[in-house]
Structure formats: C-alpha cells, structure tokens
Design an enzyme around this catalytic site. Structure first.
Site, mmCIF file in Angstrom:
data_model
loop_
_atom_site.group_PDB
_atom_site.id
_atom_site.type_symbol
_atom_site.label_atom_id
_atom_site.label_comp_id
_atom_site.label_asym_id
_atom_site.label_seq_id
_atom_site.Cartn_x
_atom_site.Cartn_y
_atom_site.Cartn_z
ATOM 1 N N ASP A 1 67.131 82.368 61.469
ATOM 2 C CA ASP A 1 66.522 81.181 60.862
ATOM 3 C C ASP A 1 65.085 81.118 61.362
ATOM 4 O OD1 ASP A 1 66.283 78.601 59.576
ATOM 5 O OD2 ASP A 1 66.466 77.680 61.540
ATOM 6 N N SER A 2 64.297 80.250 60.741
ATOM 7 C CA SER A 2 62.929 80.051 61.218
ATOM 8 C C SER A 2 62.910 79.393 62.599
ATOM 9 C CB SER A 2 62.177 79.156 60.240
ATOM 10 O OG SER A 2 62.806 77.896 60.192
ATOM 11 N N CYS B 1 68.966 80.278 56.674
ATOM 12 C CA CYS B 1 67.748 79.534 56.365
ATOM 13 C C CYS B 1 67.656 79.443 54.852
ATOM 14 C CB CYS B 1 66.546 80.293 56.927
ATOM 15 S SG CYS B 1 64.952 79.585 56.481
ATOM 16 N N GLU C 1 63.224 69.979 65.337
ATOM 17 C CA GLU C 1 62.738 70.910 66.370
ATOM 18 C C GLU C 1 62.214 70.137 67.592
ATOM 19 O OE1 GLU C 1 62.504 74.510 66.319
ATOM 20 O OE2 GLU C 1 63.568 74.661 64.413
ATOM 21 N N CYS D 1 68.957 72.742 53.618
ATOM 22 C CA CYS D 1 68.172 73.261 54.739
ATOM 23 C C CYS D 1 69.103 73.265 55.939
ATOM 24 C CB CYS D 1 66.963 72.368 55.008
ATOM 25 S SG CYS D 1 66.047 72.841 56.495
ATOM 26 N N HIS E 1 68.575 73.058 58.964
ATOM 27 C CA HIS E 1 68.257 72.108 60.036
ATOM 28 C C HIS E 1 68.941 70.750 59.821
ATOM 29 C CE1 HIS E 1 65.005 74.850 61.193
ATOM 30 N NE2 HIS E 1 64.726 74.069 62.215
HETATM 31 N N1 DGL Z 1 66.261 75.852 58.420
HETATM 32 C C1 DGL Z 1 65.404 76.301 57.416
HETATM 33 C C2 DGL Z 1 65.867 76.105 56.026
HETATM 34 O O1 DGL Z 1 67.025 76.115 55.858
HETATM 35 C C3 DGL Z 1 64.008 76.449 57.685
HETATM 36 C C4 DGL Z 1 63.148 75.303 57.541
HETATM 37 C C5 DGL Z 1 61.729 75.669 57.767
HETATM 38 O O2 DGL Z 1 61.446 76.554 58.556
HETATM 39 O O3 DGL Z 1 60.891 75.048 57.136
HETATM 40 O O4 DGL Z 1 65.138 75.961 55.101
#
Ligand code: DGL
Length: 252
Positions: free
Chosen positions: A6-7, A69, A145, A177, A179
């Site tokens: 993931d990012s 992600c 984050e 997302c 997150h």
């Molecule tokens: N968790 C990520 C997603 O599902 C990344 C969000 C991001 O880096 O902007 O999109």
C-alpha cells in the site's frame, strides 16, 4: 509467498483480515510511507511507484501480490501485470463491487480512485440501473496516517464529506480506500445505520482463499516501510494487536 503493499499503513487493514483468518500465514508487507498519499498524484507517478513497490516484493520472494491500495488498483494494474508476468496479482476493487448491495451505492475514495471512475464503470456493468454516488475524501488518508481517526475534527470532516451520500439514502457504502476501515467510527456516525458498509479486505480474502490457497502457508511475517518510524510502528501495532517493528525498505 504473499506480498502485500500500500502507499502507507492502509494495507494493514488487509493484513488484519489475513491474520484474523490465517494467524501464521507468511507474508512481506510494504508501506510506502515516504511517498504517501498516492491518491493526489498523477497516473504516471502512481504507476511508477506501484512498479517499484511490486519489484521490492518480488525481489523479497513474493509470487502472489495483494495490491492493498485502491488507488493503485484503479490506476496501475495493467502496468503491474505487464511488468511482472510471472506474478499473480489481486486488486481490491472487483471484490468490493461484488459485495455491494442495492440500487443506490455510495463510493468514497481518494481523488485518483474516484476520478478514474472505475467503481461506477464496474457497478454499472453489473447492473445499468444502479445509481452511484461518489465522493473523493482526500483528507482521510493523512488523518489516518497522523493517527487522528478518533478526533472530533475528523468526525466533522467525515460528516461534511459524507453529507451528499447521506442525503441520497444509499443502500451500500463502499470504502474505496484501504485506509478507511481505520476510521470506521467517524464514517459510520456520518451515515444512516441501515447502510451496508462494504470494505474490501474481507471480500478480497474470500477470493484469495479460493484462488491462491497455497500462498496461505505458515511463514515469516515481515513489515517494511520506506520511512519507518516509531509512530508508524505504534499505529500498526495497535491496529494489528501485535508488535510491529518496521524495517527500512529501499526501493529501486
Ligand atoms: N490506501 C490507499 C488507497 O486505498 C492509498 C491512499 C493514498 O495513498 O492516497 O487508495
């Protein structure tokens, strides 16, 4: 072996579901915390980052990669499959689309994911009568984050973002997302209780169990971050209910 990336820390929502079902499964996790968020970046940049992330995992021995992600899943799957033809990739969008119910479906995600229109396309391909109400929530990833999930400011921001979806009386809300499950309380308190919340991790794991069960064998569990820190370890450890000591990853 499984690789998961993931990012940042959002992909840990996939790790949590994996550990819930297969406590001792071996995997390597990569969070590109040095460059998060991806969701506000251009498609070219997101594709380049995704290839570098996957290369790291392949070099660590991953043969199956869970793209944990949505942003990468929306923008870079073709590039990943072309660059690493011997690796099996699973993304998080198709499983969530299959798990959504009803004719009115809300989708929230990063700007890149919502801008790609991928959820709308896939939902309408399933049933052209489905009405999709999408909303980009670019502030959510930095709030997670920063470990601000439970602050009152975060609840207010969530209410503002989700108001158009609440007004439309949706049947399901897709958390587009990885997150977002980390801030589920703020999201839930912003919409009607009867709305089915769809998060990708459990839908994804259902598919992995069917199509890559051989990758769920016991093994080492390693966590790499491109910018490891005590704060990241603290959020990861709390979320996964086990000690996480992130190792520095150098990407090429
Ligand atoms: N968790 C990520 C997603 O599902 C990344 C969000 C991001 O880096 O902007 O999109």
């Amino acid at each position: 072996m499984l690789g998961i990336f993931d990012s940042g820390i959002g992909g840990l929502t996939v790790v949590k579901e994996l550990l819930h079902r297969h406590e001792s499964a071996g995997f390597v996790y990569l969070g590109d915390t040095a460059r998060t968020p991806y969701g506000n970046k251009s498609p070219e940049t997101i594709r380049r980052y995704a290839v570098e992330d996957a290369r790291f995992l392949v070099e660590k021995g991953a043969t199956t990669i869970l793209v944990a992600c949505n942003t990468v899943s929306a923008i870079a799957m073709d590039q990943l499959r072309e660059t690493f033809p011997a690796t099996k990739f699973f993304e998080v969008i198709t499983p969530a689309v299959s798990a959504a119910v009803g004719k009115k479906i809300g989708v929230i995600g990063t700007r890149a994911t919502i801008g790609s229109g991928v959820y709308e396309r896939q939902l309408k391909a399933r049933d052209a009568a489905i009405q999709v109400i999408s909303q980009a929530c670019p502030l959510f990833v930095p709030l997670v984050e920063e470990n601000w999930m439970h602050k009152s400011e975060t609840k207010r921001i969530a209410r503002t973002y989700l108001e158009p979806i609440r007004r439309q009386q949706v049947d399901s809300l897709i958390l587009g997302c990885t997150h977002y499950p980390l801030m589920l309380d703020a999201i839930k308190s912003s919409i009607q209780k009867r709305v089915k919340i769809v998060d990708a991790p459990s839908a994804l794991l259902d598919i992995v169990e069917k199509e890559a069960a051989h990758e769920l064998a016991s093994g080492d569990q390693q966590y790499f971050f491109t910018d490891p820190s005590a704060a990241t370890d603290a959020i990861a450890s709390r979320w996964l209910e086990r000690t996480v000591n992130g190792i520095r990853a150098e990407l090429k």
